[in-house]
Design an enzyme around this catalytic site. Structure first.
Site: not given
Lengths: 202, 202
Positions: A23-25, A52
């Site tokens: 999700a690359k938050r 992620t």
């Protein structure tokens, strides 16, 4: 879209599959806390085994997610990504001369210190890189995307992981998915990929 | 959660309010393209007037969002954020000696070159900073969070924006929201805030 993802995550976890949400938050305070609860708790229909996170706001801002990376759940912090544009930020140097990517690995290592086996804070290091940050002290898992469609090979994974081959999690998505849509073709693509990574089981 | 956000965005845009989604998205390829379509097109129930994006993967990776920042829509690229941990990445130096934050401002400026009024690529610069990157050539809007609850003041906004006071968009959320829950108290908090920024209308 989100409803489909919720059903997919729930079905996969129900089947006993590990779910790593890419999700690359990355945010601060209450927002980061809400992201962490969304991706890392059973109270949420998107609750996964790992997620992620993106540290443009600094490693310290990820604290709410790091705090939930316990009891078998984990966080993968973007360190050196697989896309060429990433070097602009990730190879910049901090005041002590380390690259931003190395700082992320070192911060993760500090969080993993003292864990019995591998710690819960992993990093993302792209399989397309010429050189990986120094991973020798990480003591956590290394997610390695960029294999297949993006150009990375099993040999690249072996080279970049070096002594940490026991901790590497190569991930292949497009290279397998583009073999679809039939289940048989997908299964073949998975088998071929698994074969090319046989050295990980040695 | 997402359904509530969808209804909120739709209702606000229906009422003619500008909607700036502080989503801080940042990924590569098809995923960034999907995020861009989600936040910046009418085809999506989350389609907003502008969205914040996070450049840990490099400015170039934001291309799908930059491409949709046309016809009155915009993108705000995180440059120097309002949280203290952000300096770890944002003040790191690239090979030519510029800070990562300055590189983001300069890349945005390059995209805005040639726009008649302000261009569609803005940057985020926190009102809590001691020093802002050089914004003189940006020719785009400057989103300035960190006012109120995070410690930034109207005077800080004036100081950091410098000559670019015409382009600054200070944003205040927690400081107003914590005056709630009654509508009257919220209205009062908004009025007080608007008064403190009266200089922006001069």
């Amino acid at each position: 879209g989100i409803a489909v993802l919720e059903r997919t995550v729930t079905a996969l976890r129900g089947a006993g599959t590990l779910v790593l949400a890419d999700a690359k938050r990355g945010d601060i305070g209450s927002t980061m806390d809400a992201y962490a609860r969304t991706w890392l708790t059973d109270a949420s229909p998107l609750g996964s085994d790992a997620v992620t996170v993106s540290p443009y706001l600094g490693f310290g801002a990820l604290e709410p997610a790091l705090r939930l990376a316990v009891d078998g759940r984990g966080v993968f912090v973007l360190a050196a990504t697989s896309n060429p544009e990433g070097a602009q930020v990730q190879q910049a140097r901090t005041a002590d001369g380390r690259s931003v990517a190395q700082v992320m690995v070192d911060e993760a290592a500090a969080r993993n210190a003292g864990a019995d086996t591998l710690g819960s804070v992993g990093v993302v290091v792209g399989a397309t890189l010429t050189r990986a940050p120094d991973l020798s002290a990480l003591h956590g898992p290394i997610l390695m995307p960029g294999v297949g469609a993006q150009g990375g090979t099993a040999e690249d994974v072996r080279r970049l992981a070096g002594e940490r081959l026991d901790a590497v999690v190569p991930n292949v998505s497009r290279e397998v998915l583009r073999a679809g849509p039939t289940a048989a073709a997908l299964r073949d693509a998975v088998s071929r990929t698994v074969d090319s990574f046989a050295f990980l089981r040695a």
